[in-house]
Design a protein around this motif. Structure first.
Motif, PDB file in Angstrom:
ATOM      1  N   GLU A   2       0.803  -1.199   0.000  1.00  0.00           N
ATOM      2  CA  GLU A   2       0.000   0.000   0.000  1.00  0.00           C
ATOM      3  C   GLU A   2       0.849   1.268   0.000  1.00  0.00           C
ATOM      4  OE1 GLU A   2      -2.508  -0.320   3.359  1.00  0.00           O
ATOM      5  OE2 GLU A   2      -3.451  -2.189   2.715  1.00  0.00           O
ATOM      6  N   SER A   3       1.897   1.300   0.750  1.00  0.00           N
ATOM      7  CA  SER A   3       2.728   2.496   0.844  1.00  0.00           C
ATOM      8  C   SER A   3       4.133   2.105   1.260  1.00  0.00           C
ATOM      9  CB  SER A   3       2.137   3.476   1.872  1.00  0.00           C
ATOM     10  OG  SER A   3       2.098   2.875   3.157  1.00  0.00           O
ATOM     11  N   GLY A 208       2.227   0.083   7.439  1.00  0.00           N
ATOM     12  CA  GLY A 208       1.062  -0.100   6.586  1.00  0.00           C
ATOM     13  C   GLY A 208       1.378  -0.644   5.211  1.00  0.00           C
ATOM     14  N   ALA A 211      -0.215  -6.390   5.321  1.00  0.00           N
ATOM     15  CA  ALA A 211      -1.280  -6.627   6.283  1.00  0.00           C
ATOM     16  C   ALA A 211      -0.729  -7.259   7.555  1.00  0.00           C
ATOM     17  CB  ALA A 211      -2.341  -7.534   5.664  1.00  0.00           C
TER      18      ALA A 211
END
Length: 413
Positions: A2-3, A208, A211
């Protein structure tokens, strides 16, 4: 993914730097006895160990999961906390390497993580049950189990080979040493490389990028394996000298028994997910092998300094990490200050180490070997040689309280 922020990138790079220091700090675990007995040439030995460390990194993720999912509460961890933990671990690794003491890279990492986590989120963020059952108890049990196993294996080895031709037997045990050293290297990869994988995975979860409860991504496994392999290839020659010559003088039979015993303990612990110290296991096995041969010596003054370093590892790394976490709490400039301090301190330690260079050309030199203690030399004086033994089995007369061995026991290659 995600990032992937700048601080997360810094943490990953720092974690791989720790993995690199882990490699050269712990090379002695696999290759010190093989090098000290002349079974392999130093550079060939560390090259083989590096390759097998890389292979071992792909065999399991149980230890990585212990660190990334079990030791601390993922919810209360920021990437800065992990960065601070790595600072404490790296500096302790470098300091103990400088003085040639085989301390635990694993416990340095655990101590750093615990100290930084407590400074950030409080004592409650550390899972005490996991710390006790999978870190502290193995830390005490591993050297004892490996030491007793190596002592018994050494005695059995000499008993079985009592009537064998001396040169042929020694040649066979040197071949066995090479095989057992490879097994220790493989075991080191399955245990120590995973610790860095666990830390990076924990950082990715905190940032983040992956998961919660995720296993280490493949790129993490590969990069950690390469980093520890490169560090291993450079060879921690100072610690190799201490482990191979400073604790006791080993013959090929003893080296084979020590490495086989240590590898068995490490592989079993990796399978169970215990974050075991390979340093503790191998050091215990080396001392056990030293005691296993009749008339063998263990230099307890060196061993005592090593034990003190073991006891200081967790709290020292934790303290440095807690201070680093406090400084990073001031924001980006605090993180920058800690990073500069880490680089400057590492450079200073390296510069100091250049005053007395230890490398593959002089790792087996024993001119400055520490003399055996009073208790050891007294025991050697009254212990009779083994029945049917050869002159190589008998320790030198301790009139000058030295631990020098005959050329056949300290072959330099």
């Amino acid at each position: 993914m995600e990032s992937f922020s700048l601080i997360l990138a810094i943490v990953v790079v720092t974690a791989l730097a720790f993995d690199f220091t882990n490699g050269f700090h712990d090379t002695a675990n696999a290759m010190a006895t093989t090098i000290s007995t002349g079974a392999m040439r130093p550079k060939v030995a560390v090259a083989m160990s590096a390759v097998l460390n890389l292979v071992g990194a792909f065999l399991s993720v149980e230890v990585a999961n212990t660190i990334s999912k079990g030791l601390v509460d993922e919810a209360g961890i920021r990437p800065e906390v992990i960065f601070a933990a790595l600072v404490g671990a790296i500096l302790w690794n470098l300091l103990t390497w400088l003085v040639g003491l085989p301390s635990s890279s694993s416990h340095a990492l655990m101590g750093g993580l615990i100290g930084a986590t407590i400074a950030s989120a409080g004592v409650g963020a550390v899972h005490g049950d996991v710390l006790v059952t999978k870190v502290l108890i193995p830390a005490i049990a591993a050297p004892l189990v490996a030491g007793v196993a190596a002592m018994l294996a050494t005695r059995l080895t000499y008993s079985l080979g009592r009537k064998a031709d001396g040169k042929a037997s020694e040649k066979g045990y040197r071949a066995g040493q090479i095989a057992s050293a490879g097994l220790v290297s493989l075991a080191h990869g399955t245990n120590d490389a995973q610790k860095t994988m666990g830390v990076i995975t924990l950082a990715l979860v905190a940032g983040g990028a992956v998961a919660p409860d995720s296993d280490p991504p493949m790129w993490v496994i590969l990069s950690a394996g390469i980093a520890i392999a490169l560090g291993t290839y450079l060879g921690g020659w100072r610690i190799i000298r201490t482990m191979g010559k400073g604790l006791t003088d080993l013959q090929p039979q003893q080296g084979f028994a020590a490495q086989t015993s240590a590898a068995t303990v490490i592989l079993a612990s990796s399978h169970l997910g215990f974050s075991l110290s390979t340093t503790h296991s191998v050091s215990g096995a080396v001392m056990g092998a030293g005691l296993g041969r009749k008339g063998g010596v263990v230099r307890w003054s060196t061993a005592t300094r090593m034990f003190v370093a073991w006891g200081l590892t967790l709290p020292a790394a934790a303290l440095v990490a807690a201070l680093a976490e406090y400084v990073t709490g001031f924001g980006d400039w605090g993180t920058a200050v800690v990073a500069v301090f880490l680089v400057a301190s590492s450079a200073a330690i390296w510069k100091i180490s250049r005053r007395e260079v230890v490398d593959h050309t002089n790792v087996n030199d024993t001119d400055d070997a520490e003399p055996a203690g009073v208790v050891t030399t007294a025991m050697a004086a009254v212990t009779p040689p083994p029945a049917g033994g050869t002159a190589a089995d008998v320790p030198p007369i301790p009139a000058q309280a030295t631990a020098e061995r005959t050329p056949s026991t300290t072959t330099t290659v």
